[in-house]
Design a protein around this motif. Structure first.
Motif, PDB file in Angstrom:
ATOM      1  N   SER A 103       0.848  -1.189   0.000  1.00  0.00           N
ATOM      2  CA  SER A 103       0.000   0.000   0.000  1.00  0.00           C
ATOM      3  C   SER A 103       0.885   1.241   0.000  1.00  0.00           C
ATOM      4  N   ASP A 104       0.284   2.361  -0.260  1.00  0.00           N
ATOM      5  CA  ASP A 104       1.015   3.632  -0.275  1.00  0.00           C
ATOM      6  C   ASP A 104       0.699   4.478   0.950  1.00  0.00           C
ATOM      7  N   ILE A 105       0.354   3.862   2.040  1.00  0.00           N
ATOM      8  CA  ILE A 105      -0.020   4.614   3.228  1.00  0.00           C
ATOM      9  C   ILE A 105       1.198   4.809   4.127  1.00  0.00           C
ATOM     10  N   PRO A 106       1.261   5.932   4.835  1.00  0.00           N
ATOM     11  CA  PRO A 106       2.417   6.215   5.699  1.00  0.00           C
ATOM     12  C   PRO A 106       2.261   5.571   7.079  1.00  0.00           C
ATOM     13  N   CYS A 107       2.188   4.255   7.118  1.00  0.00           N
ATOM     14  CA  CYS A 107       1.963   3.552   8.379  1.00  0.00           C
ATOM     15  C   CYS A 107       3.089   2.566   8.633  1.00  0.00           C
ATOM     16  N   CYS A 136      -0.179   5.189  12.217  1.00  0.00           N
ATOM     17  CA  CYS A 136       0.134   5.930  11.002  1.00  0.00           C
ATOM     18  C   CYS A 136       0.628   7.321  11.396  1.00  0.00           C
ATOM     19  N   ASN A 137       1.647   7.805  10.674  1.00  0.00           N
ATOM     20  CA  ASN A 137       2.127   9.157  10.947  1.00  0.00           C
ATOM     21  C   ASN A 137       2.516   9.835   9.645  1.00  0.00           C
ATOM     22  N   GLU A 138       2.350  11.135   9.635  1.00  0.00           N
ATOM     23  CA  GLU A 138       2.652  11.949   8.466  1.00  0.00           C
ATOM     24  C   GLU A 138       3.864  12.805   8.782  1.00  0.00           C
ATOM     25  N   SER A 139       5.004  12.435   8.229  1.00  0.00           N
ATOM     26  CA  SER A 139       6.279  13.146   8.388  1.00  0.00           C
ATOM     27  C   SER A 139       6.559  13.506   9.858  1.00  0.00           C
ATOM     28  N   ASN A 140       6.253  12.583  10.730  1.00  0.00           N
ATOM     29  CA  ASN A 140       6.526  12.697  12.173  1.00  0.00           C
ATOM     30  C   ASN A 140       5.901  13.930  12.820  1.00  0.00           C
ATOM     31  N   VAL A 141       4.872  14.490  12.207  1.00  0.00           N
ATOM     32  CA  VAL A 141       4.162  15.618  12.809  1.00  0.00           C
ATOM     33  C   VAL A 141       2.906  15.118  13.509  1.00  0.00           C
ATOM     34  N   PHE A 142       2.125  14.324  12.803  1.00  0.00           N
ATOM     35  CA  PHE A 142       0.898  13.754  13.353  1.00  0.00           C
ATOM     36  C   PHE A 142       1.081  12.254  13.477  1.00  0.00           C
ATOM     37  N   GLU A 143       0.660  11.709  14.600  1.00  0.00           N
ATOM     38  CA  GLU A 143       0.697  10.260  14.771  1.00  0.00           C
ATOM     39  C   GLU A 143      -0.656   9.809  15.291  1.00  0.00           C
ATOM     40  N   VAL A 144      -1.250   8.876  14.583  1.00  0.00           N
ATOM     41  CA  VAL A 144      -2.574   8.375  14.931  1.00  0.00           C
ATOM     42  C   VAL A 144      -2.475   6.869  15.109  1.00  0.00           C
ATOM     43  N   GLU A 145      -3.075   6.364  16.174  1.00  0.00           N
ATOM     44  CA  GLU A 145      -3.032   4.935  16.452  1.00  0.00           C
ATOM     45  C   GLU A 145      -4.455   4.422  16.623  1.00  0.00           C
ATOM     46  N   ARG A 146      -4.724   3.287  16.016  1.00  0.00           N
ATOM     47  CA  ARG A 146      -6.032   2.644  16.149  1.00  0.00           C
ATOM     48  C   ARG A 146      -5.824   1.186  16.534  1.00  0.00           C
ATOM     49  N   GLU A 147      -6.751   0.678  17.342  1.00  0.00           N
ATOM     50  CA  GLU A 147      -6.695  -0.718  17.770  1.00  0.00           C
ATOM     51  C   GLU A 147      -8.047  -1.351  17.533  1.00  0.00           C
ATOM     52  N   GLU A 148      -8.024  -2.494  16.894  1.00  0.00           N
ATOM     53  CA  GLU A 148      -9.258  -3.246  16.625  1.00  0.00           C
ATOM     54  C   GLU A 148      -9.138  -4.599  17.319  1.00  0.00           C
ATOM     55  N   THR A 149     -10.213  -5.031  17.957  1.00  0.00           N
ATOM     56  CA  THR A 149     -10.219  -6.294  18.680  1.00  0.00           C
ATOM     57  C   THR A 149     -11.395  -7.146  18.214  1.00  0.00           C
ATOM     58  N   VAL A 150     -11.119  -8.453  18.047  1.00  0.00           N
ATOM     59  CA  VAL A 150     -12.152  -9.414  17.664  1.00  0.00           C
ATOM     60  C   VAL A 150     -12.098 -10.553  18.673  1.00  0.00           C
ATOM     61  N   TRP A 151     -13.259 -10.970  19.160  1.00  0.00           N
ATOM     62  CA  TRP A 151     -13.337 -12.122  20.061  1.00  0.00           C
ATOM     63  C   TRP A 151     -13.793 -13.317  19.249  1.00  0.00           C
ATOM     64  N   VAL A 152     -13.135 -14.443  19.450  1.00  0.00           N
ATOM     65  CA  VAL A 152     -13.382 -15.633  18.636  1.00  0.00           C
ATOM     66  C   VAL A 152     -13.674 -16.819  19.549  1.00  0.00           C
ATOM     67  N   ARG A 153     -14.692 -17.573  19.190  1.00  0.00           N
ATOM     68  CA  ARG A 153     -15.001 -18.829  19.882  1.00  0.00           C
ATOM     69  C   ARG A 153     -15.092 -19.941  18.873  1.00  0.00           C
ATOM     70  N   GLY A 154     -14.636 -21.108  19.261  1.00  0.00           N
ATOM     71  CA  GLY A 154     -14.746 -22.254  18.393  1.00  0.00           C
ATOM     72  C   GLY A 154     -16.149 -22.844  18.417  1.00  0.00           C
ATOM     73  N   VAL A 155     -16.463 -23.589  17.384  1.00  0.00           N
ATOM     74  CA  VAL A 155     -17.765 -24.225  17.282  1.00  0.00           C
ATOM     75  C   VAL A 155     -17.530 -25.737  17.239  1.00  0.00           C
ATOM     76  N   LYS A 156     -18.196 -26.454  18.110  1.00  0.00           N
ATOM     77  CA  LYS A 156     -18.067 -27.900  18.117  1.00  0.00           C
ATOM     78  C   LYS A 156     -19.088 -28.500  17.178  1.00  0.00           C
ATOM     79  N   ASN A 157     -18.616 -29.381  16.328  1.00  0.00           N
ATOM     80  CA  ASN A 157     -19.508 -30.100  15.408  1.00  0.00           C
ATOM     81  C   ASN A 157     -19.871 -31.432  16.045  1.00  0.00           C
ATOM     82  N   ASP A 158     -21.083 -31.560  16.501  1.00  0.00           N
ATOM     83  CA  ASP A 158     -21.530 -32.804  17.158  1.00  0.00           C
ATOM     84  C   ASP A 158     -22.242 -33.697  16.186  1.00  0.00           C
TER      85      ASP A 158
END
Length: 158
Positions: A103-107, A136-158
């Motif tokens: 990608s061409d993003i500054p991250c 992601c940051n733009e020429s070390n002036v702005f820095e933005v951080e994002r965090e995404e979380t996903v919870w996962v459970r398994g499924v039992k096939n009976d």
């Protein structure tokens, strides 16, 4: 209605200078405030764009982790998911580098982690927590951080 003959016209010309200086100062202040508003709008727009890029990069990292945890035509009970979760770390670094390189993003490369729930809950309710943090940051002036979380459970096939 007659002009006062005692004061000549040349002595009244100083008033024009005062008015001209006042107008120049007021216009200068207006121009300065408009420049500040324009800069503030550009600052806000830059932060919004960087935030969107970081958020989408974190979401892409989670989607990659989910495809690693749930491969096609494989069982997805919790024990297998837990094993795949423990193996996620080494391949996650390569995937994170690939996400940014294509990608061409500054991250910087996002960090992808997978942890088993540590709460005191029954085994059939345990879950995995997949977290991706992107910066992601733009020429070390702005820095933005994002965090995404996903919870996962398994499924039992009976």
């Amino acid at each position: 209605m007659y002009r006062n003959q005692s004061t000549p016209i040349s002595s009244q010309s100083g008033n024009v200078y005062i008015i001209a200086i006042f107008v120049i100062v007021v216009m200068g202040m207006l121009a300065l405030n408009l420049t500040r508003i324009s800069w503030s709008n550009q600052d806000t727009l830059t932060r919004e764009v960087l935030g969107s890029q970081a958020s989408l990069l974190a979401q892409s990292g989670n989607e990659w982790a989910l495809t690693h945890l749930f491969p096609l035509d494989e069982d997805d009970d919790f024990d297998l998911l837990n094993d795949r979760c423990s193996l996620l770390g080494s391949s996650a670094t390569e995937a994170a580098n690939a996400l940014v390189a294509n990608s061409d993003i500054p991250c910087s490369s996002p960090t992808i982690s997978c942890d088993v729930s540590s709460e005191n809950i029954p085994d059939d309710l345990k879950y995995l927590k997949v977290t991706t943090r992107a910066t992601c940051n733009e020429s070390n002036v702005f820095e933005v951080e994002r965090e995404e979380t996903v919870w996962v459970r398994g499924v039992k096939n009976d």
